[in-house]
Design a protein around this motif. Structure first.
Motif, PDB file in Angstrom:
ATOM      1  N   LYS A   1       0.842  -1.190   0.000  1.00 16.01           N
ATOM      2  CA  LYS A   1       0.000   0.000   0.000  1.00 16.01           C
ATOM      3  C   LYS A   1       0.882   1.246   0.000  1.00 16.01           C
ATOM      4  O   LYS A   1       1.905   1.294   0.671  1.00 16.01           O
ATOM      5  N   VAL A   2       0.454   2.241  -0.764  1.00 11.41           N
ATOM      6  CA  VAL A   2       1.214   3.482  -0.818  1.00 11.41           C
ATOM      7  C   VAL A   2       0.347   4.646  -0.347  1.00 11.41           C
ATOM      8  O   VAL A   2      -0.886   4.609  -0.442  1.00 11.41           O
ATOM      9  N   TYR A   3       1.038   5.674   0.161  1.00 12.54           N
ATOM     10  CA  TYR A   3       0.383   6.884   0.653  1.00 12.54           C
ATOM     11  C   TYR A   3       1.160   8.085   0.138  1.00 12.54           C
ATOM     12  O   TYR A   3       2.376   8.027  -0.007  1.00 12.54           O
ATOM     13  N   PHE A   4       0.423   9.170  -0.130  1.00 11.63           N
ATOM     14  CA  PHE A   4       1.102  10.393  -0.554  1.00 11.63           C
ATOM     15  C   PHE A   4       0.999  11.441   0.546  1.00 11.63           C
ATOM     16  O   PHE A   4      -0.096  11.809   0.969  1.00 11.63           O
ATOM     17  N   TYR A   5       2.157  11.899   1.026  1.00 14.89           N
ATOM     18  CA  TYR A   5       2.231  12.926   2.050  1.00 14.89           C
ATOM     19  C   TYR A   5       2.491  14.285   1.402  1.00 14.89           C
ATOM     20  O   TYR A   5       3.563  14.523   0.848  1.00 14.89           O
ATOM     21  N   PHE A   6       1.516  15.181   1.458  1.00 12.42           N
ATOM     22  CA  PHE A   6       1.692  16.549   0.977  1.00 12.42           C
ATOM     23  C   PHE A   6       2.494  17.349   2.001  1.00 12.42           C
ATOM     24  O   PHE A   6       2.217  17.283   3.203  1.00 12.42           O
ATOM     25  N   PHE A   7       3.462  18.143   1.540  1.00 10.11           N
ATOM     26  CA  PHE A   7       4.123  19.060   2.479  1.00 10.11           C
ATOM     27  C   PHE A   7       4.277  20.484   1.954  1.00 10.11           C
ATOM     28  O   PHE A   7       4.755  21.357   2.683  1.00 10.11           O
ATOM     29  N   ASP A   8       3.860  20.753   0.714  1.00 14.34           N
ATOM     30  CA  ASP A   8       3.920  22.137   0.230  1.00 14.34           C
ATOM     31  C   ASP A   8       2.936  22.319  -0.914  1.00 14.34           C
ATOM     32  O   ASP A   8       2.542  21.354  -1.580  1.00 14.34           O
ATOM     33  N   LEU A   9       2.540  23.576  -1.110  1.00 10.75           N
ATOM     34  CA  LEU A   9       1.606  23.949  -2.166  1.00 10.75           C
ATOM     35  C   LEU A   9       2.185  25.149  -2.891  1.00 10.75           C
ATOM     36  O   LEU A   9       2.402  26.195  -2.292  1.00 10.75           O
ATOM     37  N   MET A  10       2.439  24.999  -4.197  1.00  9.11           N
ATOM     38  CA  MET A  10       3.109  26.060  -4.950  1.00  9.11           C
ATOM     39  C   MET A  10       2.177  26.846  -5.863  1.00  9.11           C
ATOM     40  O   MET A  10       2.503  27.958  -6.281  1.00  9.11           O
ATOM     41  N   PHE A  11       1.010  26.276  -6.182  1.00 10.34           N
ATOM     42  CA  PHE A  11       0.097  26.933  -7.113  1.00 10.34           C
ATOM     43  C   PHE A  11      -1.325  26.546  -6.756  1.00 10.34           C
ATOM     44  O   PHE A  11      -1.596  25.389  -6.445  1.00 10.34           O
ATOM     45  N   LEU A  12      -2.236  27.529  -6.803  1.00  8.30           N
ATOM     46  CA  LEU A  12      -3.627  27.248  -6.438  1.00  8.30           C
ATOM     47  C   LEU A  12      -4.567  28.160  -7.198  1.00  8.30           C
ATOM     48  O   LEU A  12      -4.467  29.393  -7.118  1.00  8.30           O
ATOM     49  N   GLU A  13      -5.470  27.557  -7.960  1.00 13.39           N
ATOM     50  CA  GLU A  13      -6.551  28.275  -8.642  1.00 13.39           C
ATOM     51  C   GLU A  13      -6.073  29.557  -9.326  1.00 13.39           C
ATOM     52  O   GLU A  13      -6.562  30.651  -9.073  1.00 13.39           O
ATOM     53  N   GLY A  14      -5.101  29.409 -10.216  1.00 15.20           N
ATOM     54  CA  GLY A  14      -4.640  30.554 -11.002  1.00 15.20           C
ATOM     55  C   GLY A  14      -3.676  31.484 -10.303  1.00 15.20           C
ATOM     56  O   GLY A  14      -3.416  32.581 -10.801  1.00 15.20           O
ATOM     57  N   HIS A  15      -3.123  31.060  -9.173  1.00 14.65           N
ATOM     58  CA  HIS A  15      -2.212  31.923  -8.421  1.00 14.65           C
ATOM     59  C   HIS A  15      -0.930  31.186  -8.042  1.00 14.65           C
ATOM     60  O   HIS A  15      -0.981  30.087  -7.477  1.00 14.65           O
ATOM     61  N   ASP A  16       0.195  31.818  -8.353  1.00 15.78           N
ATOM     62  CA  ASP A  16       1.503  31.315  -7.954  1.00 15.78           C
ATOM     63  C   ASP A  16       1.717  31.678  -6.486  1.00 15.78           C
ATOM     64  O   ASP A  16       1.665  32.850  -6.103  1.00 15.78           O
ATOM     65  N   LEU A  17       1.975  30.655  -5.648  1.00 19.42           N
ATOM     66  CA  LEU A  17       2.111  30.863  -4.206  1.00 19.42           C
ATOM     67  C   LEU A  17       3.564  30.878  -3.738  1.00 19.42           C
ATOM     68  O   LEU A  17       3.826  31.026  -2.541  1.00 19.42           O
ATOM     69  N   THR A  18       4.506  30.718  -4.652  1.00 23.08           N
ATOM     70  CA  THR A  18       5.887  30.452  -4.248  1.00 23.08           C
ATOM     71  C   THR A  18       6.539  31.592  -3.478  1.00 23.08           C
ATOM     72  O   THR A  18       7.526  31.367  -2.761  1.00 23.08           O
ATOM     73  N   LYS A  19       6.027  32.809  -3.615  1.00 25.39           N
ATOM     74  CA  LYS A  19       6.615  33.940  -2.887  1.00 25.39           C
ATOM     75  C   LYS A  19       6.014  34.120  -1.492  1.00 25.39           C
ATOM     76  O   LYS A  19       6.507  34.919  -0.687  1.00 25.39           O
ATOM     77  N   LEU A  20       4.953  33.373  -1.208  1.00 30.08           N
ATOM     78  CA  LEU A  20       4.363  33.421   0.132  1.00 30.08           C
ATOM     79  C   LEU A  20       5.270  32.721   1.133  1.00 30.08           C
ATOM     80  O   LEU A  20       6.017  31.801   0.768  1.00 30.08           O
ATOM     81  N   PRO A  21       5.218  33.102   2.415  1.00 27.84           N
ATOM     82  CA  PRO A  21       5.982  32.370   3.443  1.00 27.84           C
ATOM     83  C   PRO A  21       5.527  30.912   3.522  1.00 27.84           C
ATOM     84  O   PRO A  21       4.360  30.596   3.257  1.00 27.84           O
ATOM     85  N   LEU A  22       6.441  30.035   3.895  1.00 26.34           N
ATOM     86  CA  LEU A  22       6.147  28.609   3.992  1.00 26.34           C
ATOM     87  C   LEU A  22       4.922  28.338   4.867  1.00 26.34           C
ATOM     88  O   LEU A  22       4.071  27.512   4.527  1.00 26.34           O
TER      89      LEU A  22
END
Length: 352
Positions: free
Chosen positions: A147-168
């Protein structure tokens, strides 16, 4: 304090915010300017951590469990989902249950970073994940007991917006508020400030280690000192430059000859002869037989074995655990963990 704005400014701001998702609207006003509206890209290079042996505590840093798996990026546009390795290989056919879980997400468009893992007991195990990550046939994947699982730890883009310049910390808030976390999708929790205490706990639990991340850092598409690795056990990738013949009743091969690049040359780091199952030995030998060459790719430094050796094109990369480096840059007590497909051989260096 009242702020004087040009006529119509509030209207423009309200229209912009109305187009955002609820999660984006919760970003503090002073950080809104760091949001960049743009077309969702087809690729984003992942941020990579640097290795350090100086474990620390700091109120300006957060600390996450280091997961022993395969780094993946998630690209979702409506119902279209693509799971990509960090060297741009599509992994949808390997992890179909993760694709299905992502397709059910209400959030339509995003790019996220995380780790694909399998467990052995309560510990993530790259060796266990090997039983899944190299399967190619649909029937084999479907019948796999791993069995495999995916662990999310960051979000770089959301609904037409680049988030990379936001604080972690803001990106992690958006991640937690935008994705519905239900197995096999999981959120990577973190602890604030107390890195040394958490590191001792991680090693006691036999985790691979921790990742320390600067809380206010932006997302860089490169290796950065704003992300640091604290490892409980020495472990890294090595180029497989050759192998020895098997001895006795052993199948496949005897040991892999390992190396890393330094100043453009492949340096010999010793050989690893433990950690294999019979299946691994046979499958690896079959792969290696296709890339054999007459001369070694290693720099000629006098340390290379001379008898019963087969040389390889430096294409394959393996993950190896070991106790320490010797003074001559050889591995002490190495143990093979598995093949890596998410790193190019030319990018493998000695982590220090």
């Amino acid at each position: 304090m009242n702020r004087c704005l040009p006529e119509g400014a509030w209207t423009r701001s309200q229209k912009k915010r109305k187009r955002m998702t609820d999660a984006l609207r919760e970003i503090p006003e002073e950080l809104q300017e760091k949001l960049k509206k743009k077309k969702q890209p087809d690729w984003m290079s992942p941020m990579l951590a640097k290795l350090t042996h100086e474990v620390f505590s700091d109120e300006h840093w957060i600390f996450e469990r280091k997961l022993d798996g395969e780094r993946c990026l998630i690209f979702k546009k409506g119902k279209e989902v693509n799971i990509m390795s960090r060297n741009k290989k599509n992994l949808n056919a390997v992890y179909p249950e993760i694709v299905s879980a992502l397709e059910e997400q209400k959030t339509g468009n995003f790019i996220a970073d995380g780790e694909m893992v399998a467990f052995k007991g309560k510990i993530t195990s790259f060796a266990e994940l090997q039983k899944r990550m190299h399967l190619k046939k649909e029937k084999e994947v479907k019948n796999s007991k791993t069995k495999v699982y995916f662990y999310f730890f960051d979000l770089m883009f959301l609904e037409g917006h680049d988030l990379t310049k936001l604080p972690l910390t803001e990106r992690k808030k958006l991640l937690n508020n935008s994705i519905s976390f239900k197995d096999p999708l999981r959120f990577t929790a973190h602890r604030n400030e107390k890195g040394e205490e958490f590191y001792k706990e991680a090693c006691k639990k036999k985790w691979e280690g921790l990742i320390a991340k600067k809380a206010d850092s932006s997302y860089a598409h490169s290796r950065s000192s704003n992300w640091l690795k604290f490892k409980c056990e020495n472990q890294q990738e090595f180029v497989i430059g050759g192998y020895t013949d098997p001895q006795g009743e052993r199948k496949g091969f005897g040991a892999l000859l390992l190396g890393f690049y330094e100043d453009g040359e492949l340096q010999y780091a010793g050989k690893v002869g433990t950690g294999y199952t019979d299946k691994m030995l046979e499958e690896l030998q079959a792969k290696m037989s296709e890339i054999e060459v007459d001369e070694p790719a290693f720099a000629k430094n006098g340390d290379l074995p001379a008898k019963n050796v087969h040389w390889l094109k430096p294409k394959m990369v393996g993950e190896v655990a070991f106790t320490e480096w010797t003074k001559t840059n050889k591995l002490r007590h190495p143990r093979y963990l598995g093949l890596r497909r998410d790193k190019k051989a030319k990018d493998v260096i000695k982590e220090a």
